[in-house]
Design a protein around this motif. Structure first.
Motif, short mmCIF file in Angstrom:
data_model
loop_
_atom_site.label_atom_id
_atom_site.label_comp_id
_atom_site.label_asym_id
_atom_site.label_seq_id
_atom_site.Cartn_x
_atom_site.Cartn_y
_atom_site.Cartn_z
N UNK A 80 0.83 -7.52 44.68
CA UNK A 80 1.01 -6.66 43.52
C UNK A 80 0.56 -7.33 42.23
N UNK A 81 0.84 -8.63 42.11
CA UNK A 81 0.43 -9.38 40.92
C UNK A 81 -1.10 -9.40 40.79
N UNK A 82 -1.78 -9.62 41.91
CA UNK A 82 -3.24 -9.66 41.89
C UNK A 82 -3.85 -8.33 41.45
N UNK A 83 -3.31 -7.23 41.96
CA UNK A 83 -3.81 -5.91 41.55
C UNK A 83 -3.58 -5.69 40.06
N UNK A 84 -2.42 -6.12 39.57
CA UNK A 84 -2.12 -5.98 38.13
C UNK A 84 -3.14 -6.73 37.28
N UNK A 85 -3.49 -7.94 37.69
CA UNK A 85 -4.48 -8.73 36.94
C UNK A 85 -5.84 -8.04 36.96
N UNK A 86 -6.24 -7.52 38.13
CA UNK A 86 -7.53 -6.85 38.24
C UNK A 86 -7.61 -5.62 37.34
N UNK A 87 -6.48 -4.96 37.14
CA UNK A 87 -6.47 -3.77 36.29
C UNK A 87 -6.33 -4.08 34.82
N UNK A 88 -5.67 -5.18 34.51
CA UNK A 88 -5.35 -5.50 33.11
C UNK A 88 -6.56 -6.01 32.33
N UNK A 89 -7.46 -6.74 33.04
CA UNK A 89 -8.58 -7.38 32.35
C UNK A 89 -9.91 -6.72 32.75
N UNK A 90 -10.87 -6.72 31.83
CA UNK A 90 -12.17 -6.13 32.12
C UNK A 90 -13.22 -7.18 32.47
N UNK A 91 -12.92 -8.45 32.22
CA UNK A 91 -13.89 -9.50 32.55
C UNK A 91 -14.04 -9.62 34.07
N UNK A 92 -15.28 -9.72 34.53
CA UNK A 92 -15.54 -9.71 35.97
C UNK A 92 -14.85 -10.87 36.68
N UNK A 93 -14.89 -12.07 36.09
CA UNK A 93 -14.31 -13.24 36.76
C UNK A 93 -12.79 -13.11 36.88
N UNK A 94 -12.15 -12.41 35.93
CA UNK A 94 -10.71 -12.20 36.03
C UNK A 94 -10.37 -11.13 37.06
N UNK A 95 -11.24 -10.15 37.20
CA UNK A 95 -11.05 -9.15 38.26
C UNK A 95 -11.16 -9.83 39.63
N UNK A 96 -12.16 -10.71 39.77
CA UNK A 96 -12.32 -11.48 41.01
C UNK A 96 -11.07 -12.32 41.27
N UNK A 97 -10.55 -12.98 40.22
CA UNK A 97 -9.35 -13.81 40.37
C UNK A 97 -8.16 -12.97 40.82
N UNK A 98 -7.98 -11.81 40.20
CA UNK A 98 -6.86 -10.95 40.58
C UNK A 98 -6.94 -10.52 42.03
N UNK A 99 -8.11 -10.12 42.48
CA UNK A 99 -8.28 -9.69 43.87
C UNK A 99 -8.11 -10.87 44.83
N UNK A 100 -8.51 -12.06 44.39
CA UNK A 100 -8.30 -13.27 45.20
C UNK A 100 -6.80 -13.53 45.38
N UNK A 101 -6.02 -13.39 44.31
CA UNK A 101 -4.57 -13.58 44.40
C UNK A 101 -3.94 -12.52 45.31
N UNK A 102 -4.44 -11.30 45.20
CA UNK A 102 -3.98 -10.23 46.09
C UNK A 102 -4.17 -10.65 47.55
N UNK A 103 -5.33 -11.23 47.85
CA UNK A 103 -5.61 -11.69 49.21
C UNK A 103 -4.67 -12.78 49.68
N UNK A 104 -4.26 -13.67 48.76
CA UNK A 104 -3.28 -14.70 49.13
C UNK A 104 -1.96 -14.08 49.55
N UNK A 105 -1.56 -13.01 48.87
CA UNK A 105 -0.34 -12.32 49.28
C UNK A 105 -0.46 -11.74 50.67
N UNK A 106 -1.63 -11.17 50.96
CA UNK A 106 -1.90 -10.64 52.30
C UNK A 106 -1.82 -11.76 53.34
#
Length: 389
Positions: A80-106
């Motif tokens: 959930x935290x990773x998805x929130x980061x991906x939605x909160x920021x528009x910078x591509x590298x931060x979207x990648x970071x958020x989705x990466x964190x989401x994957x760690x939760x998985x």
């Protein structure tokens, strides 16, 4: 079967995989809003894959050495935290970071969740694993609907609200960790001793060759699934001229039928055997996919999408059980491979499929992925029948 434990695992699995289901549905919005190419969108899927697939067997290995039931709470929190980061920021590298964190939760949730589900299922392994897995399938199916609703509510930043229910469930699961801790591998469930799945004291030897064949078949299924899951919304928009909201609905239809297929697949596997159920499903997928790529009517395509989702997910829970049967002394590791690879490994192919879509159109991707269920069925033909009833 311990239904209370299975229900808690179902809830955690649901919340964790809603996050995964949100990612493909977000891609058309990222492409439109941030002018991403198909290749850049495919790399977002690969970021999810890297963090969930590569790390997941490591979490499974750790779970075999020492039970880590608190990972059941950590999973939905990070996702959930990773998805929130991906939605909160528009910078591509931060979207990648958020989705990466989401994957760690998985990665954190699935091996421990499957290990505990295997113990709690008692003798009805495929059915119990099917109920547990349905949480993930339902999560994937609900993900696109939640994306649509949250974006209508607050734009792309609206998806950050998903972190609230994810955090609340993580707190609930953390408070009941003791119930999971009481499920030691040697404790039976439902009055039988089959709860010993997960212990290294089982007399059966690890069957590595069948496990490798199974893993390769799962990779084929994963590429097939990720190809459909990643590019289906874009296919609906490009080929059928659908809106982004309608395109997200096509994902929900596919994954919703997958929920039904998963439940039916568990029942069929308990009755006819895991190998027969999985092999038969792969063979049935081939003609359905061949017809799908030639259909020009959206109604007929939707009906085929329903049967494809149903048939594809017939294989899901039986394959998890097969992995645990082939490596009875390494159940956590086996679950990390079969669940991690099954759900995520195809994401490594997403950038390549994205390049094909950029060069030849999204329909070319769907024409290519037809070969993978055929390869999977051929691989499973070499699994010794003696390992199955």
């Amino acid at each position: 079967m311990n239904y209370k434990i299975i229900f808690l695992l179902f809830a955690g699995h649901l919340m964790t995989d809603i996050s995964q289901g949100m990612v493909p549905a977000l891609l058309p919005y990222f492409i439109s809003e941030y002018k991403l190419t198909y290749s850049a969108a495919g790399f977002l899927v690969m970021a999810l894959t890297i963090s969930s697939t590569i790390v997941q067997p490591l979490f499974g290995f750790l779970a075999d050495r020492k039970p880590l039931p608190w990972f059941i709470a950590l999973g939905p929190f990070l996702a959930g935290l990773g998805i929130a980061i991906a939605g909160l920021f528009h910078q591509y590298y931060l979207i990648v970071l958020g989705i990466f964190i989401c994957g760690l939760g998985v990665a954190a949730f699935h091996p421990e969740g499957a290990r505990i589900a295997g113990i709690a299922s008692g003798e009805r392994k495929a059915s119990g694993m099917g109920l547990y897995s349905v949480g993930g399938n339902a999560g994937f199916a609900m993900g696109p609907l939640i994306v649509t609703g949250l974006i209508l509510l607050g734009g792309l930043k609206g998806i950050t609200f998903y972190f609230i229910p994810a955090l609340l469930l993580a707190i609930i699961l953390y408070r009941v960790v003791g119930r999971f801790s009481q499920l030691s591998p040697g404790v039976s469930q439902g009055g039988n001793d089959s709860g010993q799945v997960g212990t290294k004291k089982i007399d059966m030897e690890d069957a590595w060759v069948p496990f490798i064949l199974l893993t390769l078949a799962i990779i084929c299924r994963s590429i097939l699934f990720q190809g459909i899951n990643t590019f289906l919304p874009s296919y609906w928009i490009e080929f059928f001229k659908a809106s982004k909201e309608h395109a997200s609905t096509s994902l929900t239809i596919l994954l919703g039928m997958g929920v039904v297929g998963n439940l039916v697949g568990g029942r069929l596997a308990d009755r006819f055997g895991n190998l027969k159920t999985v092999s038969g499903a792969f063979l049935l997928l081939i003609p359905q996919l061949l017809i799908f790529v030639r259909v020009t009517d959206v109604t007929l395509a939707t009906l085929l999408l329903m049967t494809i989702g149903f048939t594809c997910y017939l294989t899901f829970s039986p394959m998890i059980v097969m992995g645990q049967q082939y490596l009875p002394g390494r159940v956590g590791f086996a679950s990390g491979i079969t669940i991690g690879v099954a759900v995520s490994f195809g994401g490594f192919a997403a950038p390549l499929l994205g390049r094909i879509a950029d060069a030849a159109g999204v329909q070319a991707v769907f024409s290519l992925i037809v070969v993978f269920p055929l390869i999977a069925a051929l691989l499973l033909a070499f699994v010794p029948k003696a390992l199955h009833r």
